[in-house]
Design an enzyme around this catalytic site. Structure first.
Site, mmCIF file in Angstrom:
data_model
loop_
_atom_site.group_PDB
_atom_site.id
_atom_site.type_symbol
_atom_site.label_atom_id
_atom_site.label_comp_id
_atom_site.label_asym_id
_atom_site.label_seq_id
_atom_site.Cartn_x
_atom_site.Cartn_y
_atom_site.Cartn_z
ATOM 1 N N HIS A 82 3.197 15.622 -21.603
ATOM 2 C CA HIS A 82 3.518 14.756 -22.739
ATOM 3 C C HIS A 82 3.481 15.498 -24.072
ATOM 4 O O HIS A 82 4.074 15.064 -25.048
ATOM 5 C CB HIS A 82 2.638 13.495 -22.761
ATOM 6 N N LYS A 95 -13.473 18.867 -26.961
ATOM 7 C CA LYS A 95 -13.786 17.456 -27.204
ATOM 8 C C LYS A 95 -15.032 17.385 -28.079
ATOM 9 O O LYS A 95 -15.779 18.349 -28.186
ATOM 10 C CB LYS A 95 -14.030 16.743 -25.881
ATOM 11 N N ASP A 123 0.847 -1.182 0.000
ATOM 12 C CA ASP A 123 0.000 0.000 0.000
ATOM 13 C C ASP A 123 0.897 1.252 0.000
ATOM 14 O O ASP A 123 1.898 1.288 0.716
ATOM 15 C CB ASP A 123 -0.838 -0.061 1.287
ATOM 16 N N LYS A 177 0.716 15.540 -14.969
ATOM 17 C CA LYS A 177 -0.299 16.550 -14.682
ATOM 18 C C LYS A 177 -1.596 15.891 -14.214
ATOM 19 O O LYS A 177 -1.797 14.732 -14.527
ATOM 20 C CB LYS A 177 -0.543 17.424 -15.913
ATOM 21 N N ASP A 183 -7.583 21.137 -18.125
ATOM 22 C CA ASP A 183 -7.103 19.878 -18.689
ATOM 23 C C ASP A 183 -6.058 20.088 -19.788
ATOM 24 O O ASP A 183 -5.089 19.335 -19.877
ATOM 25 C CB ASP A 183 -8.314 19.105 -19.246
ATOM 26 N N LYS A 226 6.185 15.476 -27.959
ATOM 27 C CA LYS A 226 5.775 15.198 -29.336
ATOM 28 C C LYS A 226 6.824 15.763 -30.290
ATOM 29 O O LYS A 226 7.313 16.875 -30.096
ATOM 30 C CB LYS A 226 4.400 15.822 -29.609
ATOM 31 N N GLU A 243 -10.284 17.469 -30.448
ATOM 32 C CA GLU A 243 -10.414 16.017 -30.273
ATOM 33 C C GLU A 243 -11.805 15.588 -30.707
ATOM 34 O O GLU A 243 -12.765 16.330 -30.507
ATOM 35 C CB GLU A 243 -10.219 15.656 -28.804
ATOM 36 N N HIS A 274 -0.589 21.839 -21.492
ATOM 37 C CA HIS A 274 -0.066 21.528 -22.824
ATOM 38 C C HIS A 274 0.021 22.763 -23.739
ATOM 39 O O HIS A 274 1.066 23.062 -24.299
ATOM 40 C CB HIS A 274 -0.948 20.501 -23.531
HETATM 41 C C1 BG6 Z 1 -4.415 14.703 -21.678
HETATM 42 C C2 BG6 Z 1 -5.792 15.177 -21.341
HETATM 43 O O1 BG6 Z 1 -3.464 15.387 -20.918
HETATM 44 O O2 BG6 Z 1 -4.154 14.916 -23.056
HETATM 45 C C3 BG6 Z 1 -6.831 14.471 -22.195
HETATM 46 O O3 BG6 Z 1 -6.059 14.924 -19.975
HETATM 47 C C4 BG6 Z 1 -6.497 14.621 -23.661
HETATM 48 O O4 BG6 Z 1 -8.130 14.974 -21.939
HETATM 49 C C5 BG6 Z 1 -5.051 14.216 -23.917
HETATM 50 O O5 BG6 Z 1 -7.371 13.794 -24.395
HETATM 51 C C6 BG6 Z 1 -4.649 14.543 -25.350
HETATM 52 O O6 BG6 Z 1 -3.389 14.018 -25.589
HETATM 53 P P1 BG6 Z 1 -3.008 13.447 -27.025
HETATM 54 O O7 BG6 Z 1 -1.571 13.127 -26.950
HETATM 55 O O8 BG6 Z 1 -3.886 12.258 -27.250
HETATM 56 O O9 BG6 Z 1 -3.331 14.546 -27.957
#
Ligand code: BG6
Length: 498
Positions: free
Chosen positions: A189, A351, A99, A159, A246, A193, A227, A251
């Protein structure tokens, strides 16, 4: 244009390292971390003597490994890992059951690491919800695992880094009491890219862009992440977060800093990050009375595609029927410095839009005088588009003469993909995990950057906090109310991907 392919397997080999994953039974580990580690191993970027130690509870090692293997087949089928190769790879795995709140878990982990002869370096990846970050850092600290006397000890967190300025500050402070800032790797992330990293190379390894890269030539800049998916199974997180927290706070604002920063004095993590933070510090603070004109918040309603009926956000599992959480948000920023005065940076994300496309659009000013005013198709503004995904690459949109006995104008698009078939484009997690192992923090957010970006958005969060309604857009369309107004005064307006 000549194709500029990037070879994924080029990189500094790493030393044998213990890769400890907290939350090793979770989705992130199966979908992203394990496939990235496999690819790194195949490329020679992960030392074959490294070990992957999963910390999890209530599961046998066998069941855990089976779920990782299934994850590879489901989420990274392109890797084509056959049974025998998987068996070989799984010899690198160890498991510590326990745990996160119990000290025994960390003493067991320390003993397990001790038993691995000659393995002194360790990366601790927190693939767990953020509320556990401090607990893990304290657990490591208390048993001496954060101590870098013998080898490196790096802690990776994902994050969100806080939900507002106050919680971000608190998290930073708690972590910095247990670890040195240089040991903390905050993953964004997006920065891993290829096309985002390539921005720096395009900007600072070429001389033709720099003279144009300023307010004299650029009308405005759009940084976007559209998205097509909805929120999927993440209502619990998303209801509290919304699109601004988000995607924009992290990002897209991070990408903005790379687009807007001055050349660093050298290509080191601190030099690059010090230039990025200057951009954030120059962002014009929002005045409460202007927030309405400078932002857009909207939520997806029901809709349909050719073969699917799409639910409204409020009908998604786990979402309150009267939720006003935004699934689309846009912010118009201004950067008050010599280079960017008067150039709007419009960041937007949403989204359930018609496509999944992420781009950076540099929109240039119109020519000072339009010679072709009387022609059927007037010239459109030049744009330089960095495609973040899919089809990573760069596009220059210009005007050209239509062929034939006419001087009518048509749009000409010069496109340079990074690779013809995508196979040379590394996954962001491969890039970032490799950077952690080699100690390169350039693509990770520093504590001050995180706090500064929250601080910029604080007035927007406050203004949105008590709203009782939110605009709607139909799923699968670009009909987002307020976007045309947000682009007022911007040459050629909103660039909808397509
Ligand atoms: C994440 C978000 O950090 O990035 C998600 O929490 C989002 O909501 C995602 O869909 C998008 O990442 P990628 O690399 O798929 O464009």
């Amino acid at each position: 244009m000549e194709n500029v392919a990037i070879k994924a397997c080029i990189g500094e080999p790493t030393e044998p390292t213990n890769i400890v994953i907290f939350g090793a039974g979770g989705d992130l580990t199966r979908r992203k971390l394990i496939p990235a580690l496999v690819k790194m191993l195949r490329c020679g970027l992960l030392h074959p003597k490294s070990k992957i130690i999963g910390v999890l509870k209530d599961r046998s090692k066998e069941i855990w490994l089976d779920s990782l293997h299934q994850g590879m087949l489901d989420f990274a089928p392109e890797i084509e890992m056959h049974e025998e190769q998987w068996q070989e790879f799984s010899a690198m795995f160890k498991m510590v059951s326990g745990d996160l709140q119990e000290e025994k878990t960390y003493t067991d982990l320390a003993a397990s690491l001790e038993s691995l002869d000659g393995h002194v370096n360790a990366m601790f990846y927190c693939a767990v919800p953020p509320r556990w970050y401090t607990t893990i850092a304290a657990g490591l600290h208390n048993v001496g695992l954060a101590n870098e006397n013998a080898g490196f000890r790096r802690v990776v967190i994902e994050k969100p880094f806080g939900m507002d300025l106050e919680s971000a500050r608190q998290l930073n402070q708690e972590l910095q009491e247990l670890l040195d800032e240089s040991q903390i790797y905050r993953i964004d992330h997006y920065l891993g890219k290829e096309s985002v990293q390539n921005l720096l190379v395009y900007r600072f390894a070429n001389s033709i862009l720099e003279p144009l890269w300023n307010r004299n030539f650029i009308d405005h800049i759009q940084i976007s992440a559209a998205e097509s998916n909805g929120i999927e199974y993440r209502a619990n997180y998303y209801e509290k977060s919304g699109a601004l927290r988000d995607m924009i706070q992290n990002h897209l604002m991070q990408v903005m800093t790379l687009v807007a920063m001055e050349p660093p004095v050298e290509f080191t993590a601190d030099a690059v990050r010090s230039e990025k933070i200057k951009v954030l510090r120059a962002v014009r603070p929002f005045k409460t009375e202007e927030i309405k004109q400078q932002t857009v918040a909207a939520q997806y309603g029901a809709g349909n595609t050719e073969d699917e009926t799409l639910k409204a956000y409020v009908s998604e599992d786990g979402v309150s029927p009267d939720s006003v959480t935004e699934t689309f948000s846009a912010v118009r920023f201004h950067i008050d410095n010599w280079r960017w005065q008067g150039v709007p940076f419009i960041l937007w994300t949403g989204k359930r839009l018609p496509q999944r496309v992420s781009e950076i659009v540099i929109r240039f000013r119109n020519p000072p005088f339009n010679l072709f005013d009387t022609h059927a198709n007037p010239p459109s503004a030049n744009s330089l588009v960095f495609r973040v995904h899919p089809d990573e690459g760069i596009e220059l949109r210009m005007n050209a003469k239509m062929p034939g006995l006419t001087t009518d104008i048509q749009r000409m698009v010069m496109r340079a993909p990074y690779s013809e078939n995508g196979e040379d484009v590394s996954d962001a997690y491969e890039v970032l995990l490799h950077d952690v192992l080699t100690g390169d923090a350039t693509l990770f957010s520093r504590a001050d950057e995180v706090e500064e970006s929250w601080s910029i958005l604080e007035p927007v969060l406050t203004a949105w906090k008590d709203r009782i309604s939110v605009e709607r857009y139909r799923s699968g369309t670009w009909d987002v109310p307020g976007m045309d107004t947000l682009f007022e005064g911007c040459v050629s307006g909103w660039h909808k991907p397509g």
